[in-house]
Scaffold this motif. Structure first.
Motif, PDB file in Angstrom:
ATOM      1  N   ARG A 220      -8.573   7.542   4.241  1.00  0.00           N
ATOM      2  CA  ARG A 220      -7.122   7.638   4.109  1.00  0.00           C
ATOM      3  C   ARG A 220      -6.621   7.133   2.765  1.00  0.00           C
ATOM      4  O   ARG A 220      -5.507   7.421   2.361  1.00  0.00           O
ATOM      5  CB  ARG A 220      -6.419   6.860   5.236  1.00  0.00           C
ATOM      6  N   CYS A 221      -7.452   6.368   2.069  1.00  0.00           N
ATOM      7  CA  CYS A 221      -6.979   5.761   0.814  1.00  0.00           C
ATOM      8  C   CYS A 221      -6.674   6.845  -0.217  1.00  0.00           C
ATOM      9  O   CYS A 221      -7.477   7.730  -0.459  1.00  0.00           O
ATOM     10  CB  CYS A 221      -8.040   4.801   0.286  1.00  0.00           C
ATOM     11  N   PHE A 222      -5.477   6.774  -0.823  1.00  0.00           N
ATOM     12  CA  PHE A 222      -5.088   7.728  -1.878  1.00  0.00           C
ATOM     13  C   PHE A 222      -5.911   7.525  -3.149  1.00  0.00           C
ATOM     14  O   PHE A 222      -5.925   8.357  -4.017  1.00  0.00           O
ATOM     15  CB  PHE A 222      -3.626   7.517  -2.276  1.00  0.00           C
ATOM     16  N   SER A 223      -6.509   6.360  -3.303  1.00  0.00           N
ATOM     17  CA  SER A 223      -7.165   5.989  -4.566  1.00  0.00           C
ATOM     18  C   SER A 223      -6.137   6.038  -5.704  1.00  0.00           C
ATOM     19  O   SER A 223      -6.328   6.687  -6.727  1.00  0.00           O
ATOM     20  CB  SER A 223      -8.348   6.922  -4.858  1.00  0.00           C
ATOM     21  N   CYS A 224      -5.058   5.337  -5.488  1.00  0.00           N
ATOM     22  CA  CYS A 224      -3.921   5.376  -6.409  1.00  0.00           C
ATOM     23  C   CYS A 224      -4.336   5.059  -7.853  1.00  0.00           C
ATOM     24  O   CYS A 224      -4.831   3.977  -8.141  1.00  0.00           O
ATOM     25  CB  CYS A 224      -2.857   4.362  -5.980  1.00  0.00           C
ATOM     26  N   GLY A 225      -4.125   6.025  -8.720  1.00  0.00           N
ATOM     27  CA  GLY A 225      -4.310   5.792 -10.152  1.00  0.00           C
ATOM     28  C   GLY A 225      -5.747   5.699 -10.611  1.00  0.00           C
ATOM     29  O   GLY A 225      -5.993   5.472 -11.802  1.00  0.00           O
TER      30      GLY A 225
ATOM     31  N   CYS B 238       0.841  -1.204   0.000  1.00  0.00           N
ATOM     32  CA  CYS B 238       0.000   0.000   0.000  1.00  0.00           C
ATOM     33  C   CYS B 238       0.879   1.258   0.000  1.00  0.00           C
ATOM     34  O   CYS B 238       1.794   1.390   0.808  1.00  0.00           O
ATOM     35  CB  CYS B 238      -0.898   0.004   1.238  1.00  0.00           C
ATOM     36  N   ASN B 239       0.604   2.174  -0.920  1.00  0.00           N
ATOM     37  CA  ASN B 239       1.416   3.396  -1.035  1.00  0.00           C
ATOM     38  C   ASN B 239       1.379   4.251   0.223  1.00  0.00           C
ATOM     39  O   ASN B 239       2.296   5.008   0.508  1.00  0.00           O
ATOM     40  CB  ASN B 239       0.920   4.248  -2.215  1.00  0.00           C
ATOM     41  N   ARG B 240       0.306   4.111   0.943  1.00  0.00           N
ATOM     42  CA  ARG B 240       0.171   4.921   2.144  1.00  0.00           C
ATOM     43  C   ARG B 240       1.258   4.550   3.170  1.00  0.00           C
ATOM     44  O   ARG B 240       1.599   5.347   4.047  1.00  0.00           O
ATOM     45  CB  ARG B 240      -1.228   4.698   2.720  1.00  0.00           C
TER      46      ARG B 240
END
Ligand SMILES: Cc1cc2nc3c(=O)[nH]c(=O)nc-3n(C[C@H](O)[C@H](O)[C@H](O)COP(=O)(O)OP(=O)(O)OC[C@H]3O[C@@H](n4cnc5c(N)ncnc54)[C@H](O)[C@@H]3O)c2cc1C
Ligand code: SF4
Ligand code: SF4
Ligand code: SF4
Lengths: 396, 560
Positions: free
Chosen positions: B502-507, B103-105
């Motif tokens: 908190r999720c960035f919703s990456c991409g 996870c990028n976070r």
């Protein structure tokens, strides 16, 4: 969608003991500023703090934009004003200096932004106390400038400034002394919102940024047109004199208070006229009263509007008086006090009574009644000034 | 003045200042100025794959289900999960969650609590499934009802096949039922998930051991899936192992899980460092013993899920590292204790872990009431013809092919090394797809391009603030060590939504509208959840791509 702010009863009116800074906040809120963008700097900070509170509490329905510099603050106000919103900011000293480029932009784009500048001496060396060099350095940017004497006047001037600025499409700045006004509490009459609304209708510009009808603003302009656009700014400044006078009269009719563009105080039969601006005026009134009681023929002219400069009013009040003494809490290095220069040039070709240019109170040093008496003493006892600049209180 | 009035076909000139507007403003519309002609970089909406999604062996659309949780749409969140994983309430409890490791976070503050969120969706979004339309004639037999078999059956049923599962035990679930104990995966949860499969029309026959009750060759099916797991505990070559008091880990867990009262003494040593060892120790503790885990390597090499080791330590279980038994001590066939030797770590072996080597003269003895061996499991393939080895997918072993009418496939622990629930589920799905292709005569799918993953560096951190991860609550240690109540208590919807934020919703676009806000040419518009760039006016400045917090927008060079 952002949550709707609950609109509370609005700004409560009535008499309140508040500082000059808060008086400015009340003025901006009553003027229904729609966008406020500012960066904090002593001694201005409380102005925007209170406005931020008003926004948070829903007393004022405005967008409060936090920015990273004064340059951005003014840029945000310019953007807001360009889409037709009423924009407000406040600053001091280095903050105003940092805005300089954008001050030109607001005026050139003919946007009626209103700015409160709390006069603070420029650094270095660091100082947080008052003098006028910050605002007077912006003399040629195309901004209307008012200098205020009291907290009540500060509040009222915000409202008047919008009226004038929007009428002539030029930005306006009101100026108040650091601490002497900004942080000193006085009883202030907070006018009713309804009355202010009657005085100041919503801003409806003829030209604005509009997605439905997109146009280019401020694009490159050839010498064949640029020149005329500058001419129009000067014409608007000239018009602003009459508009400001009328706005003040209308204000007086509605609210029972007016200030004039300049205010003569006990000038009848005076042989010496003292010229002051800002809070020094209040001290000077005291001294004039005392000297008048002693039979001295002295009077006072308070300079309120600095840009556009009320040349004919100045002539009207000062011509025929034997001597003029100007107190400048500022200095144009290499020449002298700025108000003195302006008054001199207004009187040139018109008889030119001797004019004494005094520099006093830089960096917040007190201008006491004794000092003003000394100034008057000097002017009365000399036929003409011995020096171009008379420095008051320099330790030599 | 309308735009039309001033749409100029020739330059506007002013004879006098009176005719001019007060400021420099174009009197004609700027729509005439197609700033798109300046562009040499073109912004395109180009969603990419979040690393969490890529790391999940089942391929769960993690970002997607988290976004649904954020909106409070738990049933849809579960439904989305069930596209790739039929048992989110199970993986949401016991998965080793490799997703969280990627996870990028994680590089910003802490990874998302993905597993806990999956459990939330799995538990609170639970909804019965309708039986899919059986559109194919073919029948498939699945041997083994562990996660691999169940998953394969589920995906085949969804594709319209008749599926029958054969299970040797009296209840289905494989290790989910008789390996993993109640305090980590309550039987009620398992039963609820399994009920869904029944609802889908999958047939289940329990108590049928293939190779014993029915021969493999006798199965009447068009394809067979072998998912028999790794159910046979490995032995150690120790003298005295047959003594009373020596137990095998898996066998021990199975008896407890099936409700048998297993009597233990006080001093219990568990040999091994995997999940079975951890659970055996934690179960022993709950049965009133004082367990000690003895492992021949160090904590770093333990194959058990780190959280399980952590929980065991928390519960006060003793660990002895770098030691191994060499002899079981007995009196009259009764266990009395064991002799151990100290170990040290030598050079890495074929698994990449450092090989433990006994230290000469370091032997010591320990008095024990029980010794539990949990040193690994392997598949029991005694029902297959001699010498057949299982590998995931179609089993093409010539011996087997000759013996059977139907094609045979294998997966799960019986055929892979992974040894986890989610890998078994993924394996079941892959095999379901392979069986479908085989029966429908479809070719292997072409190997697609490698997905573009979103690296941390592509997240625009200006839009995020560090915030601690919302960790589900757990039962306090004193409240858990005397019983089998579930230790982890899960997240409430509110906690879940807080965490989901908190999720960035990456991409993947989450309709934040930043691109619209920042486009200086007002060239981006939104239609429902889709965005469109007006390339007549997009001048290619790239601000939208820069200000997209999550790298949805790519800039590609214009071919001009
Ligand atoms: C104690 C323990 C704890 C674990 N903890 C975790 C964990 O926390 N997280 C995790 O991801 N993984 C964990 N694992 C591993 C995980 O459970 C397995 O990897 C997974 O269950 C493998 O699934 P499977 O379907 O391949 O096999 P299994 O789950 O083993 O199922 C195989 C099934 O086949 C049946 N069977 C076998 N032979 C026959 C036959 N001849 N005829 C009919 N039926 C037959 C068995 O009875 C069994 O039901 C744990 C394992 C154990 C033992
Ligand atoms: S199944 Fe495991 S890896 Fe996949 S999302 Fe759930 S916790 Fe993560
Ligand atoms: S921040 Fe969200 S989308 Fe990105 S890796 Fe983590 S869980 Fe996945
Ligand atoms: S900026 Fe926001 S709305 Fe635009 S593409 Fe990125 S995530 Fe979607």
């Amino acid at each position: 969608m952002a949550a709707e702010v609950e609109l509370k009863a609005g700004i409560p009116s009535g008499r309140k003991v508040i500082t000059g800074n808060y008086a400015v906040s009340y003025g901006a809120a009553l003027a229904r500023a729609q966008v406020i963008a500012a960066y904090p700097i002593t001694p201005q900070t409380q102005i925007v703090e209170l406005l931020a509170d008003f926004c948070a509490e829903g007393l004022l329905q405005a967008k409060f934009i936090k920015v990273e510099s004064e340059h951005s603050a003014m840029a945000a106000c310019i953007g807001a004003s360009a889409v037709g919103a009423r924009a407000f900011t406040a600053t001091s000293a280095q903050g105003l200096a940092l805005m300089h480029e954008m001050l030109h932009w607001a005026a050139g784009a003919r946007l009626p932004v209103v700015l409160a500048n709390v006069n603070r001496a420029m650094g270095p060396p660091w100082s947080i106390w008052t003098d006028q060099n910050d605002s007077l350095s912006q003399r040629d940017t195309g901004w209307i400038q008012y200098y205020c004497e009291s907290n009540q006047e500060a509040l009222d001037t915000v409202i008047q400034a919008y009226k004038v600025a929007e009428r002539v499409s030029l930005p306006a700045m009101l100026v108040l002394d650091a601490f002497f006004l900004s942080h000193t509490s006085e009883p202030v009459e907070i006018p009713e919102q309804g009355l202010v609304d009657r005085y100041l209708p919503p801003y409806r510009p003829k030209y604005k940024l509009d997605l439905a009808d997109p146009r280019a603003f401020g694009g490159i302009t050839m010498p064949s047109e640029y020149f005329e656009l500058r001419y129009k700014i000067q014409k608007a400044m000239e018009e602003a004199l009459a508009v400001a006078e009328e706005a003040d009269l209308e204000f007086k009719r509605l609210f029972g208070r007016g200030y004039g563009l300049v205010e003569p105080y006990r000038l009848e039969g005076a042989e010496l006229a003292l010229v002051t601006s800002g809070t020094v005026t209040s001290t000077a009134r005291l001294v004039i009263d005392r000297l008048r009681a002693e039979g001295e023929k002295v009077g006072l002219l308070k300079a309120r509007l600095f840009r556009p400069f009320p040349t004919s009013l100045v002539r009207e009040h000062l011509l025929g008086i034997l001597k003029i003494a100007v107190i400048d809490r500022n200095i144009s290095f290499g020449h002298g006090g700025i108000f003195a220069q302006e008054i001199k040039s207004a009187l040139y070709n018109h008889g030119q009574p001797p004019l004494f240019g005094f520099i006093a109170g830089l960096g917040g040093r007190d201008i006491t009644p004794e000092l003003i008496e000394e100034i008057i003493e000097y002017a009365l006892s000399h036929d003409r000034p011995e020096e171009e600049i008379i420095w008051m209180g320099v330790k030599r | 003045m309308s735009t039309k009035e001033f749409a100029p076909d020739r330059p506007i000139t002013f004879a006098a200042e009176r005719e001019m507007p007060p400021m420099a403003v174009s009197l004609g519309t700027t729509l005439a100025n197609k700033t798109g002609s300046w562009r040499y970089l073109r912004p395109v909406y180009d969603e990419k794959k979040p690393p969490c999604n890529h790391a999940c062996p089942a391929g769960n659309d993690i970002r997607g289900f988290i976004a649904l949780i954020l909106k409070g749409r738990l049933a849809e969140a579960r439904e989305l999960l069930c596209e790739t994983n039929p048992f989110p309430a199970i993986t949401g409890r016991v998965c080793h969650h490799p997703c969280e490791l990627e996870c990028n976070r994680r590089e910003f503050d802490e990874p998302l609590s993905i597993r806990a969120l999956e459990r939330l969706a799995g538990d609170k979004g639970y909804k019965a499934l309708r039986a899919p339309h059986k559109r194919h004639e073919e029948r498939i037999a699945v041997v083994g009802s562990g996660p691999a078999g169940l998953s394969c059956a589920y995906f085949l049923a969804r594709r319209g096949y008749h599926v029958t599962i054969l299970e040797s035990e009296r209840e289905p679930g494989g290790m989910l039922r008789w390996g993993i104990p109640e305090y980590r995966l309550p039987k009620g949860v398992l039963d609820r998930e399994l009920a869904l499969l029944k609802g889908m029309g999958i047939e289940l026959k329990v108590g049928v051991r293939v190779g014993q009750d029915v021969r493999l060759e006798e199965l009447d099916a068009d394809a067979i899936f072998l998912a028999v797991g790794a159910t046979k505990g490995l032995e150690l070559d120790l003298p005295g192992l047959e003594a009373e008091g020596v137990l095998h880990g898996l066998e021990f867990l199975k008896r407890v899980n099936f409700g048998e009262r297993v009597e233990l003494g006080e001093r219990v040593a568990i040999i091994g460092g995997g999940n079975t060892a951890m659970d055996a120790a934690r179960v022993a503790l709950r049965l009133g013993a004082k367990p000690i885990v003895i492992y021949r390597r160090t904590r770093a090499e333990m194959p058990a899920i780190p959280e399980e080791v952590e929980a065991a330590l928390e519960e006060g279980i003793e660990f002895l590292f770098l030691a191994a038994p060499i002899e079981v001590l007995t009196t009259d066939g009764q266990l009395k204790g064991a002799r151990f030797t100290r170990m040290e770590l030598g050079p890495p072996d074929e698994t990449g872990r450092r090989r433990p080597i006994p230290i000469k003269g370091s032997e010591f003895e320990m008095e024990l009431d029980n010794l539990i061996l949990a040193v690994g499991e392997r598949p029991d393939l005694s029902f297959l013809p001699e010498g057949v080895e299982l590998k995931e997918g179609r089993v093409n072993d010539p011996v087997l092919v000759r013996a059977l009418k139907a094609p045979i496939f294998a997966g799960g622990d019986a055929a892979t090394e992974a040894g986890t629930v989610v890998d078994a589920i993924a394996s079941g799905r892959r095999v379901a797809e392979a069986i479908d292709r085989h029966l429908r005569g479809l070719p292997e799918p072409a190997k697609g391009e490698e997905p573009v993953l979103v690296p941390f560096a592509r997240i625009n951190l200006d839009y995020f603030e560090p915030r601690p991860r919302v960790q589900g609550r757990t039962l306090a240690v004193p409240e858990r060590v005397t019983n089998f109540r579930e230790v982890e208590l899960g997240l409430s919807l509110e906690e879940g939504q807080l965490e989901a934020e908190r999720c960035f919703s990456c991409g993947v676009c989450n309709q934040c509208d930043n691109c619209i806000t920042y486009c200086p040419d007002v060239a981006i518009s939104r239609h429902d959840d889709e965005y469109e760039v007006d390339y007549d006016y997009c001048k290619g400045c790239g601000i939208c791509a820069q200000e997209c917090p999550r790298w949805v927008i790519s800039l590609v060079e214009e071919e001009k």
